[in-house]
Scaffold this motif. Structure first.
Motif, PDB file in Angstrom:
ATOM      1  N   HIS A  38       0.826  -1.214   0.000  1.00 48.45           N
ATOM      2  CA  HIS A  38       0.000   0.000   0.000  1.00 48.45           C
ATOM      3  C   HIS A  38       0.861   1.265   0.000  1.00 48.45           C
ATOM      4  O   HIS A  38       0.639   2.205   0.764  1.00 48.45           O
ATOM      5  N   LEU A  39       1.863   1.250  -0.877  1.00 48.79           N
ATOM      6  CA  LEU A  39       2.778   2.382  -1.011  1.00 48.79           C
ATOM      7  C   LEU A  39       2.629   3.001  -2.391  1.00 48.79           C
ATOM      8  O   LEU A  39       2.190   2.343  -3.335  1.00 48.79           O
ATOM      9  N   ARG A  40       3.009   4.272  -2.522  1.00 45.54           N
ATOM     10  CA  ARG A  40       3.025   4.899  -3.833  1.00 45.54           C
ATOM     11  C   ARG A  40       4.226   4.369  -4.614  1.00 45.54           C
ATOM     12  O   ARG A  40       5.320   4.189  -4.061  1.00 45.54           O
ATOM     13  N   LEU A  41       4.022   4.121  -5.877  1.00 45.07           N
ATOM     14  CA  LEU A  41       5.093   3.589  -6.712  1.00 45.07           C
ATOM     15  C   LEU A  41       6.289   4.537  -6.737  1.00 45.07           C
ATOM     16  O   LEU A  41       7.442   4.091  -6.745  1.00 45.07           O
ATOM     17  N   SER A  42       6.031   5.829  -6.736  1.00 44.39           N
ATOM     18  CA  SER A  42       7.125   6.804  -6.745  1.00 44.39           C
ATOM     19  C   SER A  42       7.964   6.706  -5.476  1.00 44.39           C
ATOM     20  O   SER A  42       9.181   6.893  -5.512  1.00 44.39           O
ATOM     21  N   SER A  43       7.328   6.396  -4.335  1.00 47.05           N
ATOM     22  CA  SER A  43       8.065   6.256  -3.077  1.00 47.05           C
ATOM     23  C   SER A  43       8.948   5.016  -3.100  1.00 47.05           C
ATOM     24  O   SER A  43      10.104   5.045  -2.640  1.00 47.05           O
ATOM     25  N   VAL A  44       8.407   3.932  -3.635  1.00 45.88           N
ATOM     26  CA  VAL A  44       9.199   2.702  -3.766  1.00 45.88           C
ATOM     27  C   VAL A  44      10.382   2.947  -4.693  1.00 45.88           C
ATOM     28  O   VAL A  44      11.501   2.505  -4.419  1.00 45.88           O
ATOM     29  N   ALA A  45      10.155   3.678  -5.781  1.00 47.70           N
ATOM     30  CA  ALA A  45      11.238   3.971  -6.721  1.00 47.70           C
ATOM     31  C   ALA A  45      12.354   4.752  -6.044  1.00 47.70           C
ATOM     32  O   ALA A  45      13.545   4.467  -6.247  1.00 47.70           O
ATOM     33  N   THR A  46      11.991   5.733  -5.233  1.00 45.00           N
ATOM     34  CA  THR A  46      13.003   6.517  -4.512  1.00 45.00           C
ATOM     35  C   THR A  46      13.823   5.635  -3.592  1.00 45.00           C
ATOM     36  O   THR A  46      15.057   5.731  -3.532  1.00 45.00           O
ATOM     37  N   ASP A  47      13.146   4.731  -2.873  1.00 42.81           N
ATOM     38  CA  ASP A  47      13.847   3.850  -1.936  1.00 42.81           C
ATOM     39  C   ASP A  47      14.739   2.845  -2.668  1.00 42.81           C
ATOM     40  O   ASP A  47      15.805   2.469  -2.160  1.00 42.81           O
TER      41      ASP A  47
END
Length: 243
Positions: free
Chosen positions: A217-226
Motif C-alpha cells: 500500500h505504497l506509492r510507486l514513486s516512493s518505492v522507486a526513490t527507496d
C-alpha cells in the motif's frame, strides 16, 4: 470467466483506484494493461500532455512499446500523434498500408514485429490530454463494440485525471500532470538501477516495484526513490514464496 464478467471486474478495478490522492502513474499503467488484455493486443504505450502541451510517454506494457512511443514523439509522426491532435480514434491500421503516410513509424513498428495498431484518445468534453496506442503482432481489426469498450476505459482514466478540482482549475491539472511526469522520471531511473543490481530485464524490474508498492500500500514513486537510494534492496522485492 466470461468476457462480460472480466469487463465488470476491470471497471470495478479502475473505479477502486480513484481514491483521494490516487497514483496517476499506476492508473495509466493499469489502463494500458487492461486495454491490452480486453482488446487482445500485444502491447500498449500511452502519451500525455504536460502544462505546456508537450507530449511525454507516461506508461507502457513493455519496454519495446515505450521505446516505440518515444520514437514517435521524436519523429513527430504516427497514429498516436494523429489521434491526440484530432481527438479522434485512429483504429484498424494495417502497417503494410501506411508506409508512405508514416514512413519512420512504419519502419520502427514493423522492425519491432508489429503488423497493426490502434490509437484511442484520452478526452473529455472536447479536451484531449493524451492517447493510448495498442500494438498487435498480427493484422487486428477491432469491431465497433471493441472500440467503444476501449474508449470507455480511456474515458474513465480521463475523468480521473481531470476530476472536479482539475476541471475548475487548469493550474491543478498542470501540477498533477507535472507531478506525474516527475514521478515517471524517478521510476525510470529506479527501474534501471534495479535491473542493473539484480541483473534482470527492465520489464521485470518495473513489475517487481509495482507489485511491491501494491502489496504494501505504497506509492510507486516512493518505492522507486527507496530503490534508487538503496533503502529497498533487490531481495526485498522478490515475491514471498508460499510454504
Amino acid at each position: 470467466m466470461t468476457r462480460e464478467q472480466r469487463l465488470g471486474r476491470v471497471f470495478v478495478e479502475l473505479a477502486d483506484s480513484l481514491v483521494d490522492d490516487f497514483d496517476v502513474i499506476d492508473l495509466l499503467h493499469l489502463l494500458c494493461d487492461r486495454s491490452v488484455e480486453l482488446l487482445q493486443a500485444d502491447a500498449a504505450g500511452l502519451i500525455l500532455a504536460d502544462q505546456r502541451g508537450l507530449l511525454h510517454v507516461m506508461a507502457s506494457t513493455t519496454e519495446e512499446a515505450r521505446l516505440l512511443e518515444l520514437f514517435v514523439l521524436q519523429n513527430d509522426e504516427g497514429p498516436c500523434l494523429d489521434c491526440y491532435t484530432s481527438g479522434q480514434q485512429v483504429a484498424n491500421v494495417d502497417l503494410d498500408e501506411v508506409g508512405q503516410r508514416w514512413p519512420s513509424f512504419y519502419a520502427a513498428a514493423t522492425a519491432a514485429g508489429y503488423r497493426s495498431t490502434h490509437a484511442l484518445p484520452l478526452r473529455l468534453r472536447g479536451q484531449t490530454i493524451g492517447a493510448i496506442n495498442l500494438f498487435c503482432e498480427r493484422r487486428s481489426t477491432l469491431s465497433e463494440e471493441d472500440l467503444d469498450l476501449g474508449q470507455a476505459l480511456c474515458d474513465i482514466a480521463t475523468v480521473a485525471l481531470l476530476q472536479e478540482r482539475a476541471i475548475r482549475s487548469s493550474e491543478v491539472l498542470a501540477e498533477q500532470l507535472q507531478g506525474a511526469l516527475n514521478s515517471r522520471i524517478g521510476i525510470e531511473q529506479a527501474k534501471g538501477v534495479l535491473a542493473a543490481r539484480a541483473d534482470i530485464p527492465l520489464d521485470v524490474a518495473y513489475a517487481l516495484m509495482r507489485d511491491y508498492a501494491r502489496q504494501n500500500h505504497l506509492r510507486l514513486s516512493s518505492v522507486a526513490t527507496d530503490v534508487t537510494t538503496g533503502a529497498i534492496l533487490p531481495a526485498d522485492l522478490q515475491p514471498t514464496k508460499k510454504s
